[in-house]
Write an enzyme that holds these catalytic residues in place. Structure first.
Site, PDB file in Angstrom:
ATOM      1  N   ALA A  16     -14.898 -27.567  15.890  1.00 48.20           N
ATOM      2  CA  ALA A  16     -15.694 -28.939  15.974  1.00 48.20           C
ATOM      3  C   ALA A  16     -15.653 -29.472  17.297  1.00 48.20           C
ATOM      4  O   ALA A  16     -15.967 -30.697  17.818  1.00 48.20           O
ATOM      5  CB  ALA A  16     -14.894 -29.900  15.151  1.00 48.20           C
ATOM      6  N   ARG A  46     -17.274 -27.368  20.738  1.00 52.28           N
ATOM      7  CA  ARG A  46     -18.472 -27.135  21.319  1.00 52.28           C
ATOM      8  C   ARG A  46     -18.904 -25.552  21.034  1.00 52.28           C
ATOM      9  O   ARG A  46     -18.075 -24.798  20.879  1.00 52.28           O
ATOM     10  CB  ARG A  46     -18.564 -26.908  22.990  1.00 52.28           C
ATOM     11  CG  ARG A  46     -18.688 -28.461  23.713  1.00 52.28           C
ATOM     12  CD  ARG A  46     -20.289 -29.038  23.512  1.00 52.28           C
ATOM     13  NE  ARG A  46     -20.149 -30.445  24.106  1.00 52.28           N
ATOM     14  CZ  ARG A  46     -20.250 -31.375  23.438  1.00 52.28           C
ATOM     15  NH1 ARG A  46     -19.923 -31.432  21.989  1.00 52.28           N
ATOM     16  NH2 ARG A  46     -20.676 -32.633  23.776  1.00 52.28           N
ATOM     17  N   GLU A  78     -28.249 -24.895  19.492  1.00 58.03           N
ATOM     18  CA  GLU A  78     -28.487 -25.857  18.508  1.00 58.03           C
ATOM     19  C   GLU A  78     -29.790 -26.644  18.440  1.00 58.03           C
ATOM     20  O   GLU A  78     -30.402 -26.677  19.842  1.00 58.03           O
ATOM     21  CB  GLU A  78     -27.608 -27.028  18.439  1.00 58.03           C
ATOM     22  CG  GLU A  78     -26.005 -26.668  18.318  1.00 58.03           C
ATOM     23  CD  GLU A  78     -25.164 -27.692  18.286  1.00 58.03           C
ATOM     24  OE1 GLU A  78     -25.450 -28.922  18.522  1.00 58.03           O
ATOM     25  OE2 GLU A  78     -23.714 -27.316  18.053  1.00 58.03           O
ATOM     26  N   HIS A 108     -23.330 -30.418  13.553  1.00 60.68           N
ATOM     27  CA  HIS A 108     -22.805 -31.233  14.477  1.00 60.68           C
ATOM     28  C   HIS A 108     -22.612 -32.625  14.387  1.00 60.68           C
ATOM     29  O   HIS A 108     -23.351 -33.481  14.896  1.00 60.68           O
ATOM     30  CB  HIS A 108     -23.744 -31.004  15.896  1.00 60.68           C
ATOM     31  CG  HIS A 108     -23.062 -31.210  17.052  1.00 60.68           C
ATOM     32  ND1 HIS A 108     -23.253 -30.720  18.432  1.00 60.68           N
ATOM     33  CD2 HIS A 108     -21.970 -32.232  17.458  1.00 60.68           C
ATOM     34  CE1 HIS A 108     -22.808 -30.895  19.373  1.00 60.68           C
ATOM     35  NE2 HIS A 108     -21.849 -31.944  18.720  1.00 60.68           N
ATOM     36  N   LEU A 109     -21.685 -33.067  13.433  1.00 61.38           N
ATOM     37  CA  LEU A 109     -21.510 -34.292  12.768  1.00 61.38           C
ATOM     38  C   LEU A 109     -20.426 -34.980  13.438  1.00 61.38           C
ATOM     39  O   LEU A 109     -19.914 -35.922  13.011  1.00 61.38           O
ATOM     40  CB  LEU A 109     -21.217 -34.343  11.373  1.00 61.38           C
ATOM     41  CG  LEU A 109     -22.545 -33.704  10.685  1.00 61.38           C
ATOM     42  CD1 LEU A 109     -22.102 -33.855   9.113  1.00 61.38           C
ATOM     43  CD2 LEU A 109     -23.689 -34.553  10.793  1.00 61.38           C
ATOM     44  N   GLY A 110     -19.574 -34.344  14.564  1.00 60.74           N
ATOM     45  CA  GLY A 110     -18.513 -34.809  15.163  1.00 60.74           C
ATOM     46  C   GLY A 110     -18.733 -36.396  15.672  1.00 60.74           C
ATOM     47  O   GLY A 110     -17.734 -37.121  15.205  1.00 60.74           O
ATOM     48  N   ALA A 111     -19.701 -36.916  16.169  1.00 58.63           N
ATOM     49  CA  ALA A 111     -19.898 -38.086  16.461  1.00 58.63           C
ATOM     50  C   ALA A 111     -20.647 -38.985  15.521  1.00 58.63           C
ATOM     51  O   ALA A 111     -20.973 -40.189  15.716  1.00 58.63           O
ATOM     52  CB  ALA A 111     -20.743 -38.118  17.907  1.00 58.63           C
TER      53      ALA A 111
END
Length: 529
Positions: free
Chosen positions: A230, A232, A261, A279-282
């Site tokens: 999670a 890069r 991406e 890419h839901l990390g933030a």
């Protein structure tokens, strides 16, 4: 006067606009629409973006008034930092805004793959009750290998510790003693790969880390291992990971990031033992609000001409409390020194002396250089482009520290070397509870003069009548003297007079003073920074 223009090119948290406050004209555009962005950026002082807006050299060149680009998030893949630096545009981000959200998502992915949450959920919603097929594994007493023990890696370690896991980590930049504080044992990457039941990646993507976990590394792991990325995309080789899972050499994976991406078509997505998110990390309300508020604060600082700790293209470091009041002093000393040097420069030396020598004082070098360059070039000078301007002019810059502050708790000295080898040196400090900024030394003369918006420095042969002459000429030009100090090393030798005055001294008046008193050197300095 018109307010500075802040252009918001993507949807940001409402808290962002609130944090900016009433001092700016807020405008909006669709940053993903290239023509709209280029048309809107022309008179913007600041640009706020997320990840969809490409802030490249063309966009930066179109922003004729641009002073700061703020990315409400961590990554800067969509901002040309080099082009911004050349143009004197500060680039800021919110490096800590999403660390909790990113850590929590990594843990969520790890738990999901351990207990087959996603395939079991899909099967049940399709009318299938498959308890025996989706048997999982406990975390308790398993070994979790953390690749990258930075801020997010530490948060992951703290959260997983509650599950009773054994924590190991690989990070060449972390001391074992520091890791031990979090109950983590450091080891080489190959050893971590062999021992881990779960591997979770928390590194930035660099030339050094790209492909760090590839075909060779995935042949070292247990066949029961789960890999979580999670951080890069590209740190874990996706093709190698697909092959390893397909061949039964890796049990499964949890992925939030990808080499390219947006990614909507990967062979990994066809594997039931892979949990994949876009890419839901933030992507939490809290992270977006934190990011917006952080960059809004940075924009306010940047447009006020202040140093911004989160600026990625300003090498200043985190400013310690004892160093902070000396930043403005260093900049003003640079302006004073440049005003006295009267010629081309070869070198700028900045000294930080006293108790601050034990702290990170790089910001003092940067501030002093900004002041020096403001006094020597006609181009706009910022914390961003001051080093670039110095380099373009062949000026060497050096910082030294010394625990000996002499008569002062802390002291900053700026020494300029001309091309002919002669030197101008100015030193200053702050005193008292109010941190009053003072000049305490000019060349070899000791003084004690508060730094004022307008100052005059005169060096001449000591003799009677000089003070009266200076006062008369300034009076004739309606310039009031606020304070004056004369320093000399011996009677009849050279003397230095430092004056604080209420207004800028006209050039003709300054020329008249220098001529009538026979000054060796003299100059007025405007410090209205």
């Amino acid at each position: 006067m018109s307010k500075p223009v802040v252009l918001i090119a993507e949807e940001l948290s409402p808290a962002t606009v609130e944090a900016l406050g009433p001092d700016f004209e807020i405008r909006h555009c669709d940053g993903a629409n290239r023509d709209e962005l280029l048309a809107a950026i022309g008179d913007a002082d600041a640009l706020l973006v997320r990840s969809a807006t490409q802030v490249d050299a063309e966009a930066i060149a179109a922003g004729k008034s641009l002073k700061v680009v703020a990315r409400a998030g961590v990554g800067l893949d969509n901002v040309d930092v080099k082009a911004a630096t050349q143009a004197g545009v500060m680039v800021v981000n919110a490096p800590t805004s999403n660390i909790v959200s990113a850590a929590e998502l990594a843990v969520a992915l790890l738990l999901s793959v351990a207990r087959n949450v996603v395939p079991a959920n899909i099967a049940l919603k399709n009318g299938e009750w498959k308890r025996s097929k989706y048997n999982g594994v406990e975390l308790s007493e398993k070994t979790v290998g953390i690749v990258g023990l930075g801020r997010i890696g530490v948060l992951v370690a703290q959260r997983l510790a509650a599950f009773g896991v054994k924590l190991i980590a690989y990070d060449p930049y972390v001391q074992p003693a520091r890791a031990a504080q979090y109950g983590v044992r450091m080891m080489p990457l190959d050893d971590l790969l062999r021992e881990s039941d779960f591997i979770t990646v928390h590194l930035p993507k660099t030339a050094e880390t790209a492909g760090l976990i590839g075909e060779e590394q995935l042949r070292l792991v247990k066949p029961s291992v789960y890999v979580i990325n999670a951080a890069r995309g590209g740190i874990v080789d996706e093709q190698a990971l697909f092959a390893a899972i397909s061949e039964g050499r890796v049990a499964g994976a949890g992925l939030d990031v990808y080499a390219k991406e947006p990614c909507t078509d990967s062979p990994l997505f066809a594997l039931e033992s892979v949990v994949a998110t876009p890419h839901l990390g933030a992507s939490t309300d809290e992270a977006q609000e934190k990011a917006g508020i952080a960059v809004a604060k940075s924009v306010r600082q940047a447009l006020a001409g202040e140093l911004v700790p989160d600026a990625v293209n300003v090498q200043g470091g985190i400013i310690a409390e004892d160093v902070r009041p000396l930043v403005a002093v260093a900049e003003k000393l640079g302006v004073i020194a440049a005003g006295l040097v009267g010629g081309a420069l070869q070198r700028v030396d900045v000294e930080a002396r006293g108790e601050i020598a034990e702290l990170d004082v790089r910001v003092l070098e940067l501030a002093a250089l900004k002041g020096v360059m403001q006094g020597l070039v006609h181009d706009p000078v910022s914390y961003v482009n001051a080093p670039v301007l110095a380099q373009q002019r062949g000026v060497e810059v050096a910082l030294t520290t010394d625990l000996d502050g002499g008569d002062h708790r802390n002291l900053v000295r700026v020494r300029l070397t001309r091309n002919d080898g002669s030197v101008v040196s100015v030193a200053g400090t702050v005193t008292g509870k109010r941190n009053i900024a003072e000049v305490v030394e000019v060349d070899e003369f000791d003084v004690d003069v508060p730094i004022s918006e307008h100052m005059v420095f005169l060096r001449y042969h000591d003799r009677p009548g000089v003070v009266a002459t200076v006062g008369r000429i300034l009076g004739d030009n309606q310039v009031n003297i606020g304070g004056m100090q004369v320093s000399r090393q011996r009677v009849g030798g050279d003397a230095l007079s430092v004056l604080t005055v209420d207004d800028a001294v006209p050039a003709a008046a300054m020329d008249a003073i220098v001529k009538e008193i026979g000054a060796h050197t003299g100059g007025s300095v405007d410090l209205t920074l």
